[in-house]
Motif scaffolding. Sequence first.
Motif, PDB file in Angstrom:
ATOM      1  N   LEU A   1       0.727  -1.023  -0.075  1.00  0.00           N
ATOM      2  CA  LEU A   1      -0.052   0.304  -0.097  1.00  0.00           C
ATOM      3  C   LEU A   1       1.196   1.402   0.159  1.00  0.00           C
ATOM      4  O   LEU A   1       0.607   2.144  -0.796  1.00  0.00           O
ATOM      5  CB  LEU A   1      -0.837   0.285   1.255  1.00  0.00           C
ATOM      6  N   THR A   2       2.167   1.501   1.102  1.00  0.00           N
ATOM      7  CA  THR A   2       2.938   2.790   1.099  1.00  0.00           C
ATOM      8  C   THR A   2       3.560   2.698  -0.357  1.00  0.00           C
ATOM      9  O   THR A   2       3.540   3.880  -0.982  1.00  0.00           O
ATOM     10  CB  THR A   2       3.815   2.769   1.514  1.00  0.00           C
ATOM     11  N   GLU A   3       3.879   1.718  -0.739  1.00  0.00           N
ATOM     12  CA  GLU A   3       4.714   1.748  -2.627  1.00  0.00           C
ATOM     13  C   GLU A   3       3.736   1.674  -3.450  1.00  0.00           C
ATOM     14  O   GLU A   3       4.361   2.661  -4.145  1.00  0.00           O
ATOM     15  CB  GLU A   3       5.082   0.626  -2.591  1.00  0.00           C
ATOM     16  N   ALA A   4       2.638   1.868  -3.284  1.00  0.00           N
ATOM     17  CA  ALA A   4       1.266   2.223  -4.701  1.00  0.00           C
ATOM     18  C   ALA A   4       1.304   3.839  -4.476  1.00  0.00           C
ATOM     19  O   ALA A   4       1.008   4.606  -4.982  1.00  0.00           O
ATOM     20  CB  ALA A   4      -0.028   1.209  -4.469  1.00  0.00           C
TER      21      ALA A   4
ATOM     22  N   SER B   1       4.491   8.740 -11.504  1.00  0.00           N
ATOM     23  CA  SER B   1       5.017   7.959 -11.986  1.00  0.00           C
ATOM     24  C   SER B   1       3.554   6.746 -12.210  1.00  0.00           C
ATOM     25  O   SER B   1       4.188   5.693 -13.347  1.00  0.00           O
ATOM     26  CB  SER B   1       6.484   7.431 -11.550  1.00  0.00           C
ATOM     27  N   ALA B   2       3.208   7.168 -11.892  1.00  0.00           N
ATOM     28  CA  ALA B   2       1.687   6.243 -11.846  1.00  0.00           C
ATOM     29  C   ALA B   2       1.057   6.307 -13.443  1.00  0.00           C
ATOM     30  O   ALA B   2       0.748   7.294 -13.159  1.00  0.00           O
ATOM     31  CB  ALA B   2       1.161   6.010 -10.516  1.00  0.00           C
ATOM     32  N   ARG B   3       1.104   5.392 -13.509  1.00  0.00           N
ATOM     33  CA  ARG B   3      -0.309   5.478 -15.195  1.00  0.00           C
ATOM     34  C   ARG B   3      -1.241   4.539 -14.348  1.00  0.00           C
ATOM     35  O   ARG B   3      -2.158   4.656 -15.825  1.00  0.00           O
ATOM     36  CB  ARG B   3       0.507   4.350 -15.770  1.00  0.00           C
ATOM     37  N   THR B   4      -1.663   4.709 -13.686  1.00  0.00           N
ATOM     38  CA  THR B   4      -3.321   4.088 -13.010  1.00  0.00           C
ATOM     39  C   THR B   4      -3.756   5.076 -12.045  1.00  0.00           C
ATOM     40  O   THR B   4      -3.105   6.223 -11.470  1.00  0.00           O
ATOM     41  CB  THR B   4      -3.080   2.713 -12.509  1.00  0.00           C
TER      42      THR B   4
END
Length: 198
Positions: free
Chosen positions: A161-164, A172-175
């Motif tokens: 969870l903390t990584e997400a 940098s996330a694509r979601t």
Amino acid sequence: MPVDVPEESRIIDAAYRCLAQSDGEGVSMTDILGAAGLSTRAFYRHFESKDALLLAMFRRDSDRLHAELDAAARSAASPAEALRTWIEGYLRLTAQPRRRQRVLMLSSAELLGASGYAEARAQSMRQLQEHIAGILRQGQADGSFPWTDPEADARAVRAILTEAFSERMSRSARTTAADAAEQVTDFAFRALGAGKRG
């Protein structure tokens, strides 16, 4: 007649405003007290140092977040729904502009270098993990998470969870936050045996 705002709150609110305007350059006590309209003497009635102020800001936001997530989880109809709600609420912070800005301010170089920050952050992570473990223990008791080892699994879910969360904060996330929450939840449910019996 205007409502009197306590000095401590005035100082904290002023510090947030100054940090928001600083573009990561850091702020001085003079800036903060000028924005608060208070004296140095008033500051030292509430805080030992600027580091103490920064830590108070971190703890206040951290405690508020944990209280919100815990309340939402306690109102859920089942442990599975509680875990889903908790994960969604945590990652939703990354999509709310005002709260996202707060997170960024509270992870600035100035705060990271504050005396006592590492311990305060570790305490916040332990608190987060304990909330998750509590949900998993409930799921173990009612059979909705039959494969769980609550303490170990809470540590794993917290790490994912903390990584997400960090990925979302770095942009940098694509979601979306909702998609990230669904991915974490789906992984957690499969690992915990949600929906499995025996």
